[in-house]
Design a protein around this motif. Structure first.
Motif, PDB file in Angstrom:
ATOM      1  N   TRP A   1       0.917  -1.045  -0.079  1.00 42.54           N
ATOM      2  CA  TRP A   1       0.226   0.078   0.012  1.00 42.54           C
ATOM      3  C   TRP A   1       1.006   1.133  -0.083  1.00 42.54           C
ATOM      4  CZ3 TRP A   1      -4.655  -0.539  -1.535  1.00 42.54           C
ATOM      5  CH2 TRP A   1      -5.432  -1.548  -1.109  1.00 42.54           C
TER       6      TRP A   1
ATOM      7  N   ILE B   1       0.519   4.127  -2.881  1.00 43.56           N
ATOM      8  CA  ILE B   1       0.172   5.478  -2.605  1.00 43.56           C
ATOM      9  C   ILE B   1       1.101   6.507  -2.931  1.00 43.56           C
ATOM     10  CG2 ILE B   1       0.867   5.817  -0.157  1.00 43.56           C
ATOM     11  CD1 ILE B   1      -1.572   7.372   0.360  1.00 43.56           C
TER      12      ILE B   1
ATOM     13  N   LEU C   1       1.168   6.599  -6.992  1.00 41.78           N
ATOM     14  CA  LEU C   1      -0.235   7.071  -7.640  1.00 41.78           C
ATOM     15  C   LEU C   1      -0.145   8.634  -7.973  1.00 41.78           C
ATOM     16  CD1 LEU C   1      -3.309   6.700  -8.202  1.00 41.78           C
ATOM     17  CD2 LEU C   1      -3.754   7.448  -5.785  1.00 41.78           C
TER      18      LEU C   1
ATOM     19  N   VAL D   1      -9.351  13.584  -9.285  1.00 44.44           N
ATOM     20  CA  VAL D   1      -9.520  11.971  -9.157  1.00 44.44           C
ATOM     21  C   VAL D   1      -8.223  11.323  -8.514  1.00 44.44           C
ATOM     22  CG1 VAL D   1      -9.602   9.882 -10.364  1.00 44.44           C
ATOM     23  CG2 VAL D   1     -11.064  12.047 -11.372  1.00 44.44           C
ATOM     24  N   THR D   2      -6.812  11.622  -8.943  1.00 44.92           N
ATOM     25  CA  THR D   2      -5.920  11.214  -8.228  1.00 44.92           C
ATOM     26  C   THR D   2      -5.883  11.627  -6.784  1.00 44.92           C
ATOM     27  OG1 THR D   2      -4.784  11.756 -10.214  1.00 44.92           O
ATOM     28  CG2 THR D   2      -3.345  11.170  -8.210  1.00 44.92           C
TER      29      THR D   2
ATOM     30  N   LEU E   1      -8.450   9.603  -4.961  1.00 39.67           N
ATOM     31  CA  LEU E   1      -7.891   8.111  -4.518  1.00 39.67           C
ATOM     32  C   LEU E   1      -6.749   8.175  -3.303  1.00 39.67           C
ATOM     33  CD1 LEU E   1      -7.850   7.079  -8.379  1.00 39.67           C
ATOM     34  CD2 LEU E   1      -9.578   6.379  -6.578  1.00 39.67           C
ATOM     35  N   ALA E   2      -5.903   9.115  -3.536  1.00 36.74           N
ATOM     36  CA  ALA E   2      -4.644   9.156  -2.769  1.00 36.74           C
ATOM     37  C   ALA E   2      -5.254   9.573  -1.194  1.00 36.74           C
ATOM     38  CB  ALA E   2      -3.828  10.158  -3.101  1.00 36.74           C
TER      39      ALA E   2
ATOM     40  N   VAL F   1      -8.232   8.486  -0.197  1.00 35.38           N
ATOM     41  CA  VAL F   1      -9.050   7.376   0.328  1.00 35.38           C
ATOM     42  C   VAL F   1      -8.045   6.187   0.987  1.00 35.38           C
ATOM     43  CG1 VAL F   1     -10.169   5.163  -0.301  1.00 35.38           C
ATOM     44  CG2 VAL F   1     -11.062   7.604  -0.980  1.00 35.38           C
ATOM     45  N   LEU F   2      -6.822   6.186   0.186  1.00 29.45           N
ATOM     46  CA  LEU F   2      -5.888   5.237   0.352  1.00 29.45           C
ATOM     47  C   LEU F   2      -5.058   5.549   1.822  1.00 29.45           C
ATOM     48  CD1 LEU F   2      -3.914   4.479  -2.764  1.00 29.45           C
ATOM     49  CD2 LEU F   2      -5.146   2.830  -1.256  1.00 29.45           C
TER      50      LEU F   2
END
Length: 516
Positions: free
Chosen positions: A10, A14, A17, A38-39, A42-43, A45-46
Protein backbone atom coordinates in the motif's frame (compact mmCIF):
# COMPACT_ATOMS: atom_id res chain seq x y z
CA UNK A 1 0.28 -5.08 11.25
CA UNK A 2 3.46 -6.68 10.02
CA UNK A 3 4.56 -6.82 6.41
CA UNK A 4 2.17 -5.72 3.71
CA UNK A 5 -1.57 -5.83 4.30
CA UNK A 6 -2.91 -8.81 2.34
CA UNK A 7 0.36 -8.89 0.41
CA UNK A 8 -0.42 -5.51 -1.21
CA UNK A 9 2.33 -2.83 -0.99
CA UNK A 10 0.00 0.00 0.00
CA UNK A 11 2.76 2.51 0.81
CA UNK A 12 4.42 2.00 -2.56
CA UNK A 13 1.05 2.33 -4.31
CA UNK A 14 0.13 5.58 -2.57
CA UNK A 15 3.55 7.04 -3.47
CA UNK A 16 3.41 5.98 -7.13
CA UNK A 17 -0.23 7.04 -7.60
CA UNK A 18 0.46 10.82 -7.69
CA UNK A 19 3.41 10.25 -10.05
CA UNK A 20 1.14 8.39 -12.47
CA UNK A 21 -1.46 11.13 -12.07
CA UNK A 22 1.19 13.77 -12.77
CA UNK A 23 2.19 12.11 -16.05
CA UNK A 24 -1.44 11.97 -17.19
CA UNK A 25 -2.16 15.54 -16.03
CA UNK A 26 0.86 16.87 -17.91
CA UNK A 27 -0.71 15.89 -21.23
CA UNK A 28 -4.33 16.57 -20.32
CA UNK A 29 -4.47 20.30 -21.07
CA UNK A 30 -7.63 21.92 -19.73
CA UNK A 31 -8.66 18.60 -18.15
CA UNK A 32 -5.53 18.47 -15.96
CA UNK A 33 -7.37 19.66 -12.86
CA UNK A 34 -9.98 16.90 -13.20
CA UNK A 35 -7.16 14.34 -13.46
CA UNK A 36 -5.53 15.85 -10.37
CA UNK A 37 -8.83 15.78 -8.47
CA UNK A 38 -9.43 12.11 -9.23
CA UNK A 39 -5.85 11.30 -8.25
CA UNK A 40 -6.16 13.36 -5.07
CA UNK A 41 -9.40 11.65 -4.02
CA UNK A 42 -7.93 8.19 -4.61
CA UNK A 43 -4.81 9.13 -2.62
CA UNK A 44 -6.93 10.49 0.23
CA UNK A 45 -9.03 7.30 0.40
CA UNK A 46 -5.83 5.21 0.41
CA UNK A 47 -4.37 7.39 3.17
CA UNK A 48 -7.44 6.75 5.35
CA UNK A 49 -7.09 3.00 4.76
CA UNK A 50 -3.43 3.21 5.82
CA UNK A 51 -4.40 5.24 8.91
CA UNK A 52 -6.90 2.57 9.94
CA UNK A 53 -4.28 -0.20 9.61
CA UNK A 54 -1.65 1.31 11.92
CA UNK A 55 -0.53 -1.22 14.59
CA UNK A 56 -2.27 -0.77 17.92
CA UNK A 57 0.96 -1.14 19.90
CA UNK A 58 2.56 1.97 18.39
CA UNK A 59 5.19 0.13 16.38
CA UNK A 60 5.91 0.44 12.66
CA UNK A 61 3.39 -1.35 10.44
CA UNK A 62 2.66 -1.93 6.74
CA UNK A 63 6.36 -2.67 6.36
CA UNK A 64 7.89 -3.12 2.92
CA UNK A 65 11.53 -4.22 2.89
CA UNK A 66 13.60 -5.06 -0.18
CA UNK A 67 17.36 -5.08 -0.78
CA UNK A 68 18.37 -2.11 -2.93
CA UNK A 69 22.12 -1.48 -2.72
CA UNK A 70 23.16 -3.68 0.23
CA UNK A 71 26.86 -2.82 -0.09
CA UNK A 72 26.02 0.81 0.70
CA UNK A 73 23.48 0.07 3.42
CA UNK A 74 20.62 1.15 1.14
CA UNK A 75 17.33 -0.71 1.41
CA UNK A 76 13.87 -0.06 0.04
CA UNK A 77 12.30 0.14 3.47
CA UNK A 78 8.85 1.62 4.03
CA UNK A 79 6.56 1.62 7.06
CA UNK A 80 4.30 3.86 9.13
CA UNK A 81 3.26 4.24 12.75
CA UNK A 82 0.66 6.65 14.10
CA UNK A 83 2.91 9.64 13.39
CA UNK A 84 3.76 8.71 9.80
CA UNK A 85 0.21 7.63 8.94
CA UNK A 86 -1.26 10.90 10.27
CA UNK A 87 1.17 12.91 8.13
CA UNK A 88 0.22 10.84 5.08
CA UNK A 89 -3.46 11.65 5.74
CA UNK A 90 -2.64 15.34 6.24
CA UNK A 91 -0.60 15.47 3.00
CA UNK A 92 -3.43 13.85 1.03
CA UNK A 93 -6.02 16.17 2.57
CA UNK A 94 -4.06 19.40 2.02
CA UNK A 95 -3.20 18.40 -1.56
CA UNK A 96 -6.88 17.78 -2.28
CA UNK A 97 -7.73 21.20 -0.81
CA UNK A 98 -4.98 22.81 -2.89
CA UNK A 99 -6.27 21.23 -6.12
CA UNK A 100 -9.80 22.41 -5.31
CA UNK A 101 -8.51 25.94 -4.66
CA UNK A 102 -6.59 26.02 -7.97
CA UNK A 103 -9.59 26.07 -10.31
CA UNK A 104 -8.51 29.45 -11.71
CA UNK A 105 -5.11 28.30 -12.97
CA UNK A 106 -5.25 28.88 -16.73
CA UNK A 107 -1.55 29.25 -17.54
CA UNK A 108 -0.19 25.80 -18.44
CA UNK A 109 -2.58 23.89 -16.15
CA UNK A 110 -1.09 20.53 -17.19
CA UNK A 111 2.33 21.45 -15.85
CA UNK A 112 0.90 23.12 -12.74
CA UNK A 113 -1.14 20.13 -11.59
CA UNK A 114 1.62 17.69 -12.58
CA UNK A 115 4.00 19.56 -10.26
CA UNK A 116 1.40 19.59 -7.46
CA UNK A 117 1.02 15.81 -7.72
CA UNK A 118 4.79 15.30 -7.82
CA UNK A 119 5.02 17.35 -4.64
CA UNK A 120 2.39 15.09 -3.07
CA UNK A 121 4.46 12.03 -4.06
CA UNK A 122 7.51 13.63 -2.40
CA UNK A 123 5.50 14.15 0.80
CA UNK A 124 4.25 10.56 0.84
CA UNK A 125 7.77 9.24 0.26
CA UNK A 126 9.22 11.39 3.04
CA UNK A 127 6.63 10.27 5.59
CA UNK A 128 6.91 6.53 4.82
CA UNK A 129 10.64 5.94 4.15
CA UNK A 130 12.66 4.26 6.92
CA UNK A 131 16.06 4.25 5.20
CA UNK A 132 18.01 7.51 5.00
CA UNK A 133 18.90 7.24 1.31
CA UNK A 134 15.31 6.58 0.32
CA UNK A 135 14.01 9.27 2.69
CA UNK A 136 16.54 11.87 1.53
CA UNK A 137 15.65 11.20 -2.09
CA UNK A 138 12.02 12.18 -1.47
CA UNK A 139 13.00 15.00 0.89
CA UNK A 140 14.93 16.60 -1.99
CA UNK A 141 12.43 15.68 -4.72
CA UNK A 142 9.68 17.58 -2.91
CA UNK A 143 11.81 20.71 -3.15
CA UNK A 144 11.95 20.77 -6.96
CA UNK A 145 8.20 21.02 -7.79
CA UNK A 146 7.75 23.55 -4.96
CA UNK A 147 10.49 25.74 -6.48
CA UNK A 148 8.94 25.72 -9.95
CA UNK A 149 5.41 26.26 -8.63
CA UNK A 150 6.60 29.46 -6.93
CA UNK A 151 8.88 30.51 -9.79
CA UNK A 152 6.37 30.06 -12.64
CA UNK A 153 3.01 30.93 -11.06
CA UNK A 154 3.94 33.26 -8.19
CA UNK A 155 3.54 36.99 -7.65
CA UNK A 156 5.63 39.92 -8.88
CA UNK A 157 8.63 39.03 -6.68
CA UNK A 158 8.38 35.29 -7.31
CA UNK A 159 11.93 34.97 -8.70
CA UNK A 160 13.84 36.10 -5.59
CA UNK A 161 11.33 34.32 -3.30
CA UNK A 162 11.73 31.01 -5.13
CA UNK A 163 15.52 31.33 -5.16
CA UNK A 164 15.68 32.17 -1.47
CA UNK A 165 13.40 29.23 -0.67
CA UNK A 166 15.57 26.86 -2.71
CA UNK A 167 18.91 28.09 -1.37
CA UNK A 168 17.84 28.00 2.29
CA UNK A 169 16.32 24.53 2.13
CA UNK A 170 19.19 23.20 0.05
CA UNK A 171 21.69 24.48 2.62
CA UNK A 172 19.74 22.65 5.32
CA UNK A 173 19.77 19.51 3.18
CA UNK A 174 23.56 19.70 2.79
CA UNK A 175 23.95 19.87 6.59
CA UNK A 176 21.70 16.81 6.93
CA UNK A 177 23.54 14.87 4.26
CA UNK A 178 26.98 15.54 5.72
CA UNK A 179 25.85 14.49 9.19
CA UNK A 180 24.32 11.26 7.90
CA UNK A 181 27.32 10.43 5.77
CA UNK A 182 29.41 10.64 8.94
CA UNK A 183 26.97 8.32 10.72
CA UNK A 184 26.99 5.86 7.79
CA UNK A 185 30.79 5.80 7.54
CA UNK A 186 30.94 5.03 11.25
CA UNK A 187 28.20 2.39 11.43
CA UNK A 188 27.64 1.09 7.90
CA UNK A 189 23.88 1.56 8.33
CA UNK A 190 21.31 4.00 6.96
CA UNK A 191 18.34 2.34 8.65
CA UNK A 192 16.46 4.65 11.00
CA UNK A 193 15.34 1.76 13.21
CA UNK A 194 18.80 0.20 13.54
CA UNK A 195 20.46 3.55 14.22
CA UNK A 196 17.82 4.46 16.83
CA UNK A 197 18.40 1.12 18.59
CA UNK A 198 22.15 1.80 18.57
CA UNK A 199 21.57 5.26 20.00
CA UNK A 200 19.38 3.81 22.75
CA UNK A 201 22.08 1.35 23.93
CA UNK A 202 24.92 3.85 23.54
CA UNK A 203 26.77 2.06 20.74
CA UNK A 204 26.04 4.76 18.14
CA UNK A 205 28.02 7.39 20.01
CA UNK A 206 30.81 4.89 20.67
CA UNK A 207 31.17 3.91 17.02
CA UNK A 208 30.95 7.47 15.69
CA UNK A 209 33.46 8.75 18.23
CA UNK A 210 35.84 5.85 17.57
CA UNK A 211 35.66 6.44 13.82
CA UNK A 212 35.64 10.25 13.71
CA UNK A 213 36.57 11.38 17.20
CA UNK A 214 40.19 12.33 16.56
CA UNK A 215 41.34 15.75 15.45
CA UNK A 216 40.09 19.24 16.20
CA UNK A 217 36.55 18.34 17.19
CA UNK A 218 37.78 15.58 19.48
CA UNK A 219 35.12 13.77 21.44
CA UNK A 220 32.42 16.29 20.53
CA UNK A 221 31.74 14.78 17.12
CA UNK A 222 28.24 13.57 18.07
CA UNK A 223 27.30 17.07 19.17
CA UNK A 224 28.48 18.55 15.87
CA UNK A 225 26.51 15.96 13.95
CA UNK A 226 23.43 16.68 16.07
CA UNK A 227 23.79 20.41 15.35
CA UNK A 228 24.03 19.66 11.61
CA UNK A 229 20.86 17.57 11.69
CA UNK A 230 19.03 20.16 13.80
CA UNK A 231 20.05 22.93 11.37
CA UNK A 232 18.67 20.96 8.45
CA UNK A 233 15.29 20.53 10.08
CA UNK A 234 15.27 24.04 11.60
CA UNK A 235 15.28 25.55 8.11
CA UNK A 236 12.35 23.43 7.00
CA UNK A 237 10.08 24.04 10.01
CA UNK A 238 11.27 26.93 10.17
CA UNK A 239 12.83 27.91 13.48
CA UNK A 240 14.19 31.37 14.21
CA UNK A 241 16.65 32.59 12.95
CA UNK A 242 16.36 30.26 9.93
CA UNK A 243 12.85 31.46 9.07
CA UNK A 244 13.59 34.44 6.82
CA UNK A 245 12.85 32.59 3.56
CA UNK A 246 9.28 31.81 4.62
CA UNK A 247 7.36 35.13 4.48
CA UNK A 248 8.50 35.90 0.94
CA UNK A 249 7.85 32.36 -0.29
CA UNK A 250 4.38 32.21 1.28
CA UNK A 251 3.43 35.70 0.06
CA UNK A 252 4.67 35.29 -3.52
CA UNK A 253 3.54 31.70 -4.11
CA UNK A 254 0.04 31.33 -5.57
CA UNK A 255 -2.34 30.59 -2.70
CA UNK A 256 -2.92 26.90 -3.65
CA UNK A 257 0.85 26.40 -3.49
CA UNK A 258 1.12 28.31 -0.21
CA UNK A 259 -1.47 25.86 1.14
CA UNK A 260 0.91 23.01 0.33
CA UNK A 261 3.95 24.81 1.75
CA UNK A 262 2.36 25.59 5.09
CA UNK A 263 -0.11 22.71 5.33
CA UNK A 264 2.25 19.84 4.54
CA UNK A 265 5.84 20.75 3.62
CA UNK A 266 6.55 22.61 6.87
CA UNK A 267 5.56 19.44 8.74
CA UNK A 268 8.45 17.58 7.10
CA UNK A 269 10.84 19.47 9.38
CA UNK A 270 8.89 18.67 12.56
CA UNK A 271 8.52 15.06 11.42
CA UNK A 272 12.29 14.84 10.84
CA UNK A 273 12.94 16.02 14.39
CA UNK A 274 10.69 13.25 15.73
CA UNK A 275 11.74 10.47 13.35
CA UNK A 276 15.49 11.19 13.10
CA UNK A 277 16.88 13.88 15.42
CA UNK A 278 15.44 12.77 18.78
CA UNK A 279 15.86 8.99 18.27
CA UNK A 280 19.50 9.32 17.12
CA UNK A 281 20.72 12.41 18.96
CA UNK A 282 18.48 12.55 22.02
CA UNK A 283 21.39 12.80 24.48
CA UNK A 284 23.01 15.65 22.52
CA UNK A 285 19.70 17.53 22.23
CA UNK A 286 19.22 17.11 25.98
CA UNK A 287 22.68 18.65 26.55
CA UNK A 288 21.79 21.81 24.59
CA UNK A 289 18.15 21.78 25.66
CA UNK A 290 18.22 25.27 27.19
CA UNK A 291 19.46 27.18 24.10
CA UNK A 292 17.08 25.16 21.94
CA UNK A 293 14.18 26.09 24.21
CA UNK A 294 15.24 29.74 23.96
CA UNK A 295 15.12 29.51 20.16
CA UNK A 296 11.71 27.83 20.35
CA UNK A 297 10.35 30.61 22.59
CA UNK A 298 11.81 33.24 20.23
CA UNK A 299 10.10 31.47 17.31
CA UNK A 300 6.77 31.51 19.14
CA UNK A 301 6.89 35.12 20.37
CA UNK A 302 8.70 36.65 17.39
CA UNK A 303 6.32 34.94 14.96
CA UNK A 304 3.31 36.41 16.74
CA UNK A 305 4.76 39.93 16.99
CA UNK A 306 5.92 39.88 13.36
CA UNK A 307 2.42 38.82 12.29
CA UNK A 308 1.00 41.78 14.23
CA UNK A 309 3.21 44.18 12.25
CA UNK A 310 2.09 42.99 8.78
CA UNK A 311 -0.43 44.68 6.50
CA UNK A 312 -0.58 41.93 3.86
CA UNK A 313 -2.99 39.13 4.83
CA UNK A 314 -0.74 36.42 3.39
CA UNK A 315 2.26 37.73 5.34
CA UNK A 316 0.12 37.90 8.51
CA UNK A 317 -0.67 34.21 8.13
CA UNK A 318 2.91 33.40 7.10
CA UNK A 319 4.33 34.75 10.35
CA UNK A 320 1.41 33.20 12.23
CA UNK A 321 2.54 29.84 10.82
CA UNK A 322 6.01 30.44 12.25
CA UNK A 323 4.37 31.11 15.60
CA UNK A 324 2.19 27.98 15.52
CA UNK A 325 5.02 25.67 14.49
CA UNK A 326 7.09 27.23 17.27
CA UNK A 327 4.76 25.46 19.72
CA UNK A 328 5.77 22.16 18.10
CA UNK A 329 9.45 23.05 18.63
CA UNK A 330 8.70 24.04 22.22
CA UNK A 331 7.13 20.66 22.94
CA UNK A 332 9.86 18.68 21.18
CA UNK A 333 12.77 20.34 22.97
CA UNK A 334 10.99 20.36 26.34
CA UNK A 335 10.62 16.56 26.37
CA UNK A 336 14.40 16.09 26.00
CA UNK A 337 14.87 15.91 29.77
CA UNK A 338 18.42 14.71 30.56
CA UNK A 339 19.15 11.99 33.07
CA UNK A 340 16.16 9.69 32.80
CA UNK A 341 12.54 10.24 33.71
CA UNK A 342 10.18 9.45 36.57
CA UNK A 343 6.46 8.79 36.20
CA UNK A 344 5.47 12.46 36.44
CA UNK A 345 8.04 13.49 33.84
CA UNK A 346 6.93 10.63 31.59
CA UNK A 347 3.30 11.77 31.79
CA UNK A 348 4.29 15.33 30.87
CA UNK A 349 6.45 14.09 28.01
CA UNK A 350 3.57 12.03 26.64
CA UNK A 351 1.17 14.98 26.88
CA UNK A 352 3.61 17.30 25.11
CA UNK A 353 4.40 14.80 22.35
CA UNK A 354 0.72 14.02 21.75
CA UNK A 355 0.16 17.76 21.56
CA UNK A 356 2.99 18.25 19.06
CA UNK A 357 1.66 15.58 16.70
CA UNK A 358 -1.91 16.87 17.00
CA UNK A 359 -0.69 20.45 16.46
CA UNK A 360 1.04 19.35 13.24
CA UNK A 361 -2.26 18.06 11.87
CA UNK A 362 -4.40 20.91 13.18
CA UNK A 363 -2.12 23.65 11.94
CA UNK A 364 -1.85 22.01 8.53
CA UNK A 365 -5.64 21.87 8.20
CA UNK A 366 -6.36 25.36 9.54
CA UNK A 367 -3.53 27.21 7.79
CA UNK A 368 -4.37 25.61 4.43
CA UNK A 369 -8.01 26.62 4.87
CA UNK A 370 -7.07 30.23 5.69
CA UNK A 371 -4.86 30.59 2.61
CA UNK A 372 -7.74 29.12 0.59
CA UNK A 373 -10.00 31.89 1.90
CA UNK A 374 -7.38 34.48 0.96
CA UNK A 375 -7.35 33.08 -2.59
CA UNK A 376 -11.11 33.66 -2.69
CA UNK A 377 -10.71 37.21 -1.38
CA UNK A 378 -8.06 38.00 -4.00
CA UNK A 379 -10.25 36.68 -6.82
CA UNK A 380 -13.22 38.75 -5.68
CA UNK A 381 -11.22 41.94 -5.13
CA UNK A 382 -9.03 41.90 -8.22
CA UNK A 383 -5.92 40.78 -6.35
CA UNK A 384 -6.17 42.90 -3.20
CA UNK A 385 -5.19 41.30 0.10
CA UNK A 386 -4.17 44.21 2.35
CA UNK A 387 -5.62 44.13 5.84
CA UNK A 388 -6.76 47.76 5.39
CA UNK A 389 -8.24 47.25 1.91
CA UNK A 390 -11.55 45.93 3.18
CA UNK A 391 -14.11 46.39 5.93
CA UNK A 392 -17.63 45.30 6.70
CA UNK A 393 -17.54 42.25 4.42
CA UNK A 394 -19.76 40.42 6.89
CA UNK A 395 -22.79 42.28 5.52
CA UNK A 396 -22.53 41.47 1.78
CA UNK A 397 -20.90 38.03 2.34
CA UNK A 398 -22.17 36.56 5.64
CA UNK A 399 -21.39 32.91 4.80
CA UNK A 400 -17.87 33.82 3.70
CA UNK A 401 -17.31 35.84 6.88
CA UNK A 402 -18.77 33.10 9.07
CA UNK A 403 -16.72 30.22 7.66
CA UNK A 404 -13.46 32.20 7.50
CA UNK A 405 -14.18 33.42 11.02
CA UNK A 406 -14.39 29.80 12.21
CA UNK A 407 -11.00 29.06 10.61
CA UNK A 408 -9.51 32.20 12.18
CA UNK A 409 -10.84 31.27 15.62
CA UNK A 410 -9.38 27.80 15.13
CA UNK A 411 -6.00 29.44 14.47
CA UNK A 412 -6.50 31.54 17.59
CA UNK A 413 -7.04 28.37 19.63
CA UNK A 414 -10.68 28.77 20.63
CA UNK A 415 -11.93 25.84 22.76
CA UNK A 416 -14.26 23.60 20.78
CA UNK A 417 -12.19 23.92 17.60
CA UNK A 418 -9.23 21.82 16.53
CA UNK A 419 -6.58 24.50 17.13
CA UNK A 420 -7.18 24.48 20.89
CA UNK A 421 -6.50 20.83 21.65
CA UNK A 422 -2.93 20.54 20.38
CA UNK A 423 -1.80 23.77 22.02
CA UNK A 424 -3.46 22.79 25.30
CA UNK A 425 -1.68 19.42 25.36
CA UNK A 426 1.66 21.05 24.51
CA UNK A 427 1.37 23.53 27.38
CA UNK A 428 0.04 20.81 29.69
CA UNK A 429 3.22 18.85 29.02
CA UNK A 430 5.74 21.70 28.82
CA UNK A 431 4.79 23.58 32.01
CA UNK A 432 6.04 20.83 34.39
CA UNK A 433 9.11 20.22 32.19
CA UNK A 434 10.17 23.84 31.67
CA UNK A 435 7.85 26.35 33.28
CA UNK A 436 10.01 29.33 32.27
CA UNK A 437 9.83 28.49 28.55
CA UNK A 438 6.11 27.79 28.81
CA UNK A 439 5.45 31.06 30.64
CA UNK A 440 7.23 33.20 28.06
CA UNK A 441 5.53 31.29 25.23
CA UNK A 442 2.11 32.27 26.59
CA UNK A 443 2.93 35.74 25.24
CA UNK A 444 2.67 34.20 21.80
CA UNK A 445 -0.88 33.04 22.55
CA UNK A 446 -1.90 36.52 23.68
CA UNK A 447 -0.39 38.33 20.70
CA UNK A 448 -1.86 35.76 18.28
CA UNK A 449 -5.30 36.42 19.74
CA UNK A 450 -4.83 40.16 19.16
CA UNK A 451 -3.64 39.55 15.58
CA UNK A 452 -6.58 37.29 14.67
CA UNK A 453 -9.15 39.60 16.24
CA UNK A 454 -7.62 42.56 14.38
CA UNK A 455 -7.97 40.71 11.08
CA UNK A 456 -11.61 39.90 11.84
CA UNK A 457 -12.33 43.49 12.87
CA UNK A 458 -10.66 45.17 9.89
CA UNK A 459 -11.83 42.79 7.18
CA UNK A 460 -15.32 41.79 8.28
CA UNK A 461 -16.57 44.34 10.84
CA UNK A 462 -17.40 48.02 10.61
CA UNK A 463 -19.13 49.96 7.82
CA UNK A 464 -19.06 48.56 4.29
CA UNK A 465 -17.08 50.69 1.80
CA UNK A 466 -19.16 51.43 -1.27
CA UNK A 467 -16.85 49.45 -3.54
CA UNK A 468 -17.50 46.26 -1.52
CA UNK A 469 -21.27 46.64 -1.20
CA UNK A 470 -21.73 43.88 -3.79
CA UNK A 471 -18.83 41.69 -2.61
CA UNK A 472 -19.90 38.16 -3.71
CA UNK A 473 -20.61 35.57 -1.06
CA UNK A 474 -19.45 31.97 -1.42
CA UNK A 475 -21.20 30.17 -4.25
CA UNK A 476 -22.45 26.59 -4.00
CA UNK A 477 -19.26 24.90 -5.17
CA UNK A 478 -17.11 26.86 -2.72
CA UNK A 479 -19.46 26.07 0.15
CA UNK A 480 -19.43 22.39 -0.79
CA UNK A 481 -15.62 22.35 -0.90
CA UNK A 482 -15.18 24.19 2.40
CA UNK A 483 -17.92 22.44 4.41
CA UNK A 484 -15.99 19.20 5.16
CA UNK A 485 -12.89 21.21 6.14
CA UNK A 486 -14.83 23.36 8.62
CA UNK A 487 -16.66 20.25 9.82
CA UNK A 488 -13.33 18.53 10.51
CA UNK A 489 -12.22 21.52 12.60
CA UNK A 490 -15.25 21.05 14.85
CA UNK A 491 -14.95 17.26 14.88
CA UNK A 492 -11.30 17.23 16.00
CA UNK A 493 -11.99 20.05 18.46
CA UNK A 494 -14.85 18.20 20.12
CA UNK A 495 -13.60 14.60 19.72
CA UNK A 496 -9.78 14.82 19.63
CA UNK A 497 -9.65 11.16 20.64
CA UNK A 498 -10.26 10.31 16.97
CA UNK A 499 -6.61 11.26 16.39
CA UNK A 500 -5.07 11.01 19.86
CA UNK A 501 -6.41 7.46 20.28
CA UNK A 502 -4.41 6.36 17.25
CA UNK A 503 -1.36 8.48 18.01
CA UNK A 504 -0.90 7.85 21.75
CA UNK A 505 0.36 4.23 21.38
CA UNK A 506 3.04 5.57 19.00
CA UNK A 507 3.90 8.31 21.51
CA UNK A 508 4.33 5.74 24.29
CA UNK A 509 6.39 3.50 22.01
CA UNK A 510 8.69 6.34 20.93
CA UNK A 511 9.26 7.64 24.46
CA UNK A 512 10.06 4.12 25.65
CA UNK A 513 12.77 3.76 22.98
CA UNK A 514 14.36 7.24 23.10
CA UNK A 515 17.40 7.97 25.23
CA UNK A 516 18.02 11.44 26.68
Amino acid sequence: MNAMANGIPWLTIITILPVAGAVIALFSGKHARAVAQVTGVLAFVLSLAIWLHVPGDGSIGLVELKAWVPSLGIQYHLGVDGLGALMVVLSALVTLMSIDAAHRVHHEPGLFFALVLLLEAGLFGSFTALNFFHWFLFWELSLIPAFFLIKLWGGPKRGPAATQFFVYTMAGSVALLLAFLAVFLSTGSMEFGDLAAMAANGSLAQQVTAHLGSGIIGGHVMMWLAIGVLAGFAVKVPMAPFHTWLPAAYAEAPSPVTMLLTGAMSKMGVYGLLRIALPLFGEQIAEIRTPLLVLAVITVVMGAWAAAAQKDLKRVLAYSSVNHLGYCLLGIFAIAVPGGANVAVGTSQAAALNGVILQMFNHGLTAAALFWFIAMIQFRSGGLRGIDDFGGLRKPAPVFAGLMGIALFSSLGLPGLNGFVGEFLIFRGVFPLSWVAATFSVLGLLVTAAVILTVIQKVFAGPVPERWATFPDLHGGERLGMAPVIGLMFLVGVVPQLIVGHVNPTVQYLLAHWRF
